[in-house]
Design a protein around this motif. Structure first.
Motif, short mmCIF file in Angstrom:
data_model
loop_
_atom_site.label_atom_id
_atom_site.label_comp_id
_atom_site.label_asym_id
_atom_site.label_seq_id
_atom_site.Cartn_x
_atom_site.Cartn_y
_atom_site.Cartn_z
N MET A 180 -2.20 -14.75 -5.63
CA MET A 180 -2.25 -14.35 -3.92
C MET A 180 -2.82 -14.00 -3.81
O MET A 180 -3.15 -13.28 -3.65
CB MET A 180 -0.29 -14.04 -4.63
CG MET A 180 -0.07 -13.74 -2.69
SD MET A 180 1.94 -13.14 -2.80
CE MET A 180 2.58 -14.45 -3.87
N GLU A 181 -3.45 -14.14 -1.87
CA GLU A 181 -4.06 -13.63 -1.41
C GLU A 181 -3.47 -13.05 -0.53
O GLU A 181 -2.15 -12.75 -0.14
CB GLU A 181 -4.64 -14.36 -0.54
CG GLU A 181 -5.79 -15.80 -1.10
CD GLU A 181 -6.37 -16.65 -0.60
OE1 GLU A 181 -7.64 -16.39 -0.16
OE2 GLU A 181 -5.72 -17.47 0.21
N ARG A 182 -4.08 -11.46 -0.22
CA ARG A 182 -3.74 -10.50 0.26
C ARG A 182 -4.90 -10.66 1.65
O ARG A 182 -5.75 -10.68 1.95
CB ARG A 182 -4.05 -8.81 -0.03
CG ARG A 182 -2.99 -9.35 -1.66
CD ARG A 182 -3.68 -7.95 -1.99
NE ARG A 182 -4.78 -7.78 -2.59
CZ ARG A 182 -5.26 -7.92 -3.68
NH1 ARG A 182 -4.30 -9.24 -4.44
NH2 ARG A 182 -6.82 -8.12 -3.53
N TYR A 183 -3.96 -10.33 3.37
CA TYR A 183 -4.74 -9.62 4.21
C TYR A 183 -3.59 -8.66 4.95
O TYR A 183 -2.78 -7.68 4.61
CB TYR A 183 -3.79 -11.34 5.34
CG TYR A 183 -4.38 -11.06 6.87
CD1 TYR A 183 -5.22 -11.71 6.51
CD2 TYR A 183 -3.74 -10.30 7.63
CE1 TYR A 183 -5.94 -11.86 8.06
CE2 TYR A 183 -4.19 -10.20 9.06
CZ TYR A 183 -5.85 -10.93 8.99
OH TYR A 183 -5.65 -11.62 10.03
N ALA A 184 -5.53 -8.01 5.46
CA ALA A 184 -5.17 -6.37 5.45
C ALA A 184 -5.03 -6.76 7.92
O ALA A 184 -6.74 -7.30 7.27
CB ALA A 184 -5.26 -5.53 5.08
N TRP A 185 -4.78 -5.89 8.36
CA TRP A 185 -5.33 -5.29 9.65
C TRP A 185 -5.14 -4.40 10.16
O TRP A 185 -4.46 -2.97 9.36
CB TRP A 185 -5.00 -7.28 10.81
CG TRP A 185 -3.03 -6.75 10.89
CD1 TRP A 185 -2.10 -7.33 10.08
CD2 TRP A 185 -2.10 -5.76 11.86
NE1 TRP A 185 -0.89 -6.60 9.83
CE2 TRP A 185 -0.86 -5.88 10.84
CE3 TRP A 185 -2.61 -4.78 12.32
CZ2 TRP A 185 0.19 -5.21 11.10
CZ3 TRP A 185 -1.76 -4.34 12.59
CH2 TRP A 185 -0.17 -4.81 12.96
N LYS A 186 -5.76 -3.94 11.71
CA LYS A 186 -5.22 -2.92 11.75
C LYS A 186 -4.61 -3.07 13.69
O LYS A 186 -5.61 -4.03 14.38
CB LYS A 186 -6.71 -1.69 11.53
CG LYS A 186 -7.82 -2.23 12.36
CD LYS A 186 -9.16 -1.48 11.80
CE LYS A 186 -9.92 -1.65 12.35
NZ LYS A 186 -11.04 -0.73 13.31
N ALA A 187 -4.51 -1.95 14.55
CA ALA A 187 -4.41 -2.57 15.79
C ALA A 187 -3.95 -0.71 15.85
O ALA A 187 -4.00 0.29 15.52
CB ALA A 187 -3.49 -3.10 15.73
N ILE A 188 -3.91 -0.19 17.35
CA ILE A 188 -4.06 0.56 18.50
C ILE A 188 -2.62 0.77 18.37
O ILE A 188 -1.90 -0.24 19.87
CB ILE A 188 -4.86 1.40 19.20
CG1 ILE A 188 -6.00 1.34 18.26
CG2 ILE A 188 -4.36 2.22 19.87
CD1 ILE A 188 -6.21 2.39 17.08
#
Length: 105
Positions: free
Chosen positions: A1-9
């Motif tokens: 299973m692939e994982r995805y991470a992101w960031k924002a403000i």
């Protein structure tokens, strides 16, 4: 299973509204995320910084394409513009994927 991470403000003074909107997430948006194969979607914050993570049962590419084609996702992104700042990847139309530098299973 692939994982995805992101960031924002989150915009100044808007964290409570950000949390409220996610506590009231639209059922049709949940349906899109599930159709995209997204599971274990979690968002954390520290101050105004957000970090999101999810697992992609059908792969990151499929999840990105499914979301990119969805008018519901477009509507949600528009709805969230007044409470957060999201830099989008011009190729995928999604938040830029963070590069994994460590993993312990």
């Amino acid at each position: 299973m692939e994982r995805y991470a992101w960031k924002a403000i989150v915009k100044e003074g808007k964290i409570d509204e950000y949390v409220k909107r996610h506590n009231e997430i639209w059922p049709e948006l949940v349906d899109v995320l599930k159709a995209a194969g997204i599971k274990n979607y979690t968002i954390w914050n520290v101050g105004n910084e957000l970090f999101g993570y999810y697992e992609c049962e059908k792969g990151v590419q499929f999840a990105a394409e499914t979301q990119a084609k969805s008018p519901v996702v477009d509507k949600w992104n528009e709805f969230m513009k007044d409470v957060m700042i999201m830099e989008m990847d011009p190729e995928t139309g999604a938040q830029p994927m963070l590069k994994q530098v460590f993993f312990l299973e």
